[in-house]
Design a protein around this motif. Structure first.
Motif, mmCIF file in Angstrom:
data_model
loop_
_atom_site.group_PDB
_atom_site.id
_atom_site.type_symbol
_atom_site.label_atom_id
_atom_site.label_comp_id
_atom_site.label_asym_id
_atom_site.label_seq_id
_atom_site.Cartn_x
_atom_site.Cartn_y
_atom_site.Cartn_z
ATOM 1 N N LYS B 53 -7.783 5.131 -5.499
ATOM 2 C CA LYS B 53 -8.268 4.337 -3.928
ATOM 3 C C LYS B 53 -7.631 3.058 -4.025
ATOM 4 O O LYS B 53 -7.435 2.414 -2.821
ATOM 5 C CB LYS B 53 -9.908 4.502 -3.960
ATOM 6 N N ALA B 54 -7.594 2.184 -5.008
ATOM 7 C CA ALA B 54 -7.243 0.930 -5.014
ATOM 8 C C ALA B 54 -5.727 0.601 -5.029
ATOM 9 O O ALA B 54 -5.247 -0.252 -4.432
ATOM 10 C CB ALA B 54 -7.895 0.133 -6.336
ATOM 11 N N GLU B 80 3.938 5.431 6.776
ATOM 12 C CA GLU B 80 3.318 5.480 8.158
ATOM 13 C C GLU B 80 3.897 5.050 9.368
ATOM 14 O O GLU B 80 3.952 5.586 10.316
ATOM 15 C CB GLU B 80 2.005 4.650 7.927
ATOM 16 N N ARG B 81 5.093 4.070 9.178
ATOM 17 C CA ARG B 81 5.451 3.618 10.295
ATOM 18 C C ARG B 81 6.484 4.598 10.736
ATOM 19 O O ARG B 81 7.175 4.364 12.005
ATOM 20 C CB ARG B 81 6.091 2.025 9.925
ATOM 21 N N CYS B 82 6.833 5.563 9.932
ATOM 22 C CA CYS B 82 7.770 6.612 10.381
ATOM 23 C C CYS B 82 7.032 8.031 10.895
ATOM 24 O O CYS B 82 7.580 9.077 10.709
ATOM 25 C CB CYS B 82 8.906 6.886 9.497
ATOM 26 N N GLY B 83 5.774 7.797 11.019
ATOM 27 C CA GLY B 83 4.893 8.900 11.637
ATOM 28 C C GLY B 83 4.402 9.781 10.500
ATOM 29 O O GLY B 83 3.980 10.905 10.644
ATOM 30 N N GLY B 84 4.475 9.170 9.124
ATOM 31 C CA GLY B 84 4.326 10.174 8.027
ATOM 32 C C GLY B 84 3.108 9.591 7.261
ATOM 33 O O GLY B 84 2.166 8.941 7.810
ATOM 34 N N GLY B 85 3.295 9.683 6.093
ATOM 35 C CA GLY B 85 2.104 9.152 5.193
ATOM 36 C C GLY B 85 2.363 9.328 3.798
ATOM 37 O O GLY B 85 3.344 9.734 3.217
ATOM 38 N N LEU B 86 1.355 9.122 2.932
ATOM 39 C CA LEU B 86 1.252 8.977 1.363
ATOM 40 C C LEU B 86 0.267 9.720 0.985
ATOM 41 O O LEU B 86 -0.898 9.141 1.276
ATOM 42 C CB LEU B 86 1.600 7.514 0.859
ATOM 43 N N THR B 87 0.278 10.235 -0.020
ATOM 44 C CA THR B 87 -0.766 10.973 -0.927
ATOM 45 C C THR B 87 -0.534 10.712 -2.387
ATOM 46 O O THR B 87 0.508 10.821 -2.750
ATOM 47 C CB THR B 87 -1.026 12.592 -0.486
ATOM 48 N N ILE B 88 -1.526 10.465 -2.994
ATOM 49 C CA ILE B 88 -1.593 10.412 -4.393
ATOM 50 C C ILE B 88 -2.766 10.968 -5.288
ATOM 51 O O ILE B 88 -3.851 11.285 -4.880
ATOM 52 C CB ILE B 88 -1.954 8.786 -4.808
ATOM 53 N N ALA B 89 -2.288 11.991 -5.856
ATOM 54 C CA ALA B 89 -3.081 13.035 -6.709
ATOM 55 C C ALA B 89 -2.987 12.517 -8.161
ATOM 56 O O ALA B 89 -1.838 12.355 -8.768
ATOM 57 C CB ALA B 89 -2.980 14.209 -6.650
ATOM 58 N N SER B 90 -4.003 12.424 -8.994
ATOM 59 C CA SER B 90 -3.831 11.550 -10.380
ATOM 60 C C SER B 90 -5.088 12.331 -11.217
ATOM 61 O O SER B 90 -6.303 12.149 -10.785
ATOM 62 C CB SER B 90 -3.939 10.243 -10.529
ATOM 63 N N THR B 91 -4.722 12.670 -12.538
ATOM 64 C CA THR B 91 -5.743 13.068 -13.262
ATOM 65 C C THR B 91 -5.573 12.086 -14.835
ATOM 66 O O THR B 91 -4.654 12.239 -15.272
ATOM 67 C CB THR B 91 -6.031 14.473 -13.683
ATOM 68 N N PRO B 92 -6.584 11.475 -15.126
ATOM 69 C CA PRO B 92 -6.581 10.583 -16.265
ATOM 70 C C PRO B 92 -6.153 11.480 -17.494
ATOM 71 O O PRO B 92 -6.710 12.486 -17.623
ATOM 72 C CB PRO B 92 -8.031 10.173 -16.434
ATOM 73 N N GLY B 93 -5.095 10.797 -18.282
ATOM 74 C CA GLY B 93 -4.609 11.605 -19.482
ATOM 75 C C GLY B 93 -3.791 12.711 -19.089
ATOM 76 O O GLY B 93 -3.086 13.234 -20.133
#
Lengths: 128, 183
Positions: B53-54, B80-93
């Motif tokens: 989140k940070a 975002e300025r090009c009408g898109g976005g960013l997603t982040i998926a993460s699992t410790p280890g």
């Protein structure tokens, strides 16, 4: 488009270079380019490219390495030159147009370009 | 950053700094869907949900060498300025997957830029790591797997001064085959 380069060609190249690896690793030159976010934004990738082109055009066998951020973000792109038995020299704000002089003076002539230096590290400093 | 390939280099460097031994980079340049998708996946140490989140806050960083972390916030803003976005998926280890999606023909979309030099920046890293790169464009795919190159080199490093130009030329040739990748 048919591929010209193939893994067979790479294997032939491997056989050509295999014999001199140990000599080069022990006695050679390594140029280290900072490639953290700050470095990339300041143009470190282009500096690295210019270094590789200059080494290739002058047929200088030096290693090139990339590292992360070391905290001197305002002096990026940072380039270190490490040579066996000599202090490691860190140059700051190294842009592609500065690379030919850096390679000529430091690597070819053996003179440090003092006005671009931001730090030096002797082998004692790094525990060797 | 002027080119998306600079953001990509930054994402790959994040993976290396996270201790990854394997990086995957997928670029899907889909003209029909008008989308450019960039996905970087690493098997590094991963992040907790709180850290995920940070990380798009520019004043958050896990580094001790400085107090800001601009890489992911800059890419998020670029997407975002090009009408898109960013997603982040993460699992410790286990690792982290970052996906950026951009509208391909958006006037503010930066060019992809020089992917061959970006990849060299990773292959020459002090942290040795396998990289699988897949670039899809116009029904064509260029795939690079450094494990294959290392196997062919049989102990000679990819960074060897005489091997390095060959690797860069190999990548350039593969991308040129995609008719315009890197433009």
């Amino acid at each position: 488009m048919p591929k010209v380069k193939s893994l067979d060609e790479l294997r032939k190249l491997r056989d050509q270079v295999k014999d001199d690896i140990s000599t080069r690793i022990e006695t050679g030159t390594t140029i280290i380019v900072g490639m953290g976010t700050c470095g990339i934004a300041a143009g470190a990738r282009e500096t690295m490219h210019a270094i590789m082109q200059e080494l290739e055009s002058r047929q200088i066998n030096a290693h090139v390495r990339t590292v992360g951020c070391i905290g001197m973000c305002s002096r990026e792109p940072l380039v270190d030159i490490e040579q066996a038995g000599k202090p490691r020299v860190t140059y700051g704000n190294v842009y592609p147009d500065m690379v030919p002089r850096l390679i000529e003076e430091h690597l070819k002539n053996g003179h440090v370009v003092d006005e671009w230096v931001v730090g030096r590290k002797t082998t004692d400093d790094i525990g060797l | 950053m002027r080119e998306l390939s600079q953001h990509i280099l930054d994402l790959l460097q994040n993976g290396l700094e996270a201790g990854a031994t394997r990086l995957e980079l997928d670029i899907d340049d889909d003209e029909q869907a008008n989308l450019l998708t960039i996905r970087v996946c690493d098997n590094g140490r991963g992040m907790s949900p709180e850290t995920v989140k940070a990380v798009t806050d520019p004043f958050f960083t896990t580094r001790t060498t400085r107090h800001v972390g601009l890489g992911l916030p800059l890419l998020k803003a670029a997407a975002e300025r090009c009408g898109g976005g960013l997603t982040i998926a993460s699992t410790p280890g286990k690792g982290t997957e970052v996906t950026a999606t951009l509208v391909r023909d958006h006037i503010d979309r930066a060019p992809l830029g020089d992917m061959a030099v970006t990849l060299m920046g990773v292959l020459l890293s002090e942290h040795e790591c396998d990289l699988v790169y897949r670039h899809r464009q116009g029904g064509e795919v260029f795939e690079l797997d450094t494990a294959e190159l290392r196997e062919a080199l049989d102990g000679v490093p990819l960074s060897h001064p005489q091997v390095r130009p060959w690797v860069q030329a190999y990548i350039r040739e593969g991308l040129d085959g995609l008719n315009g990748a890197g433009a």
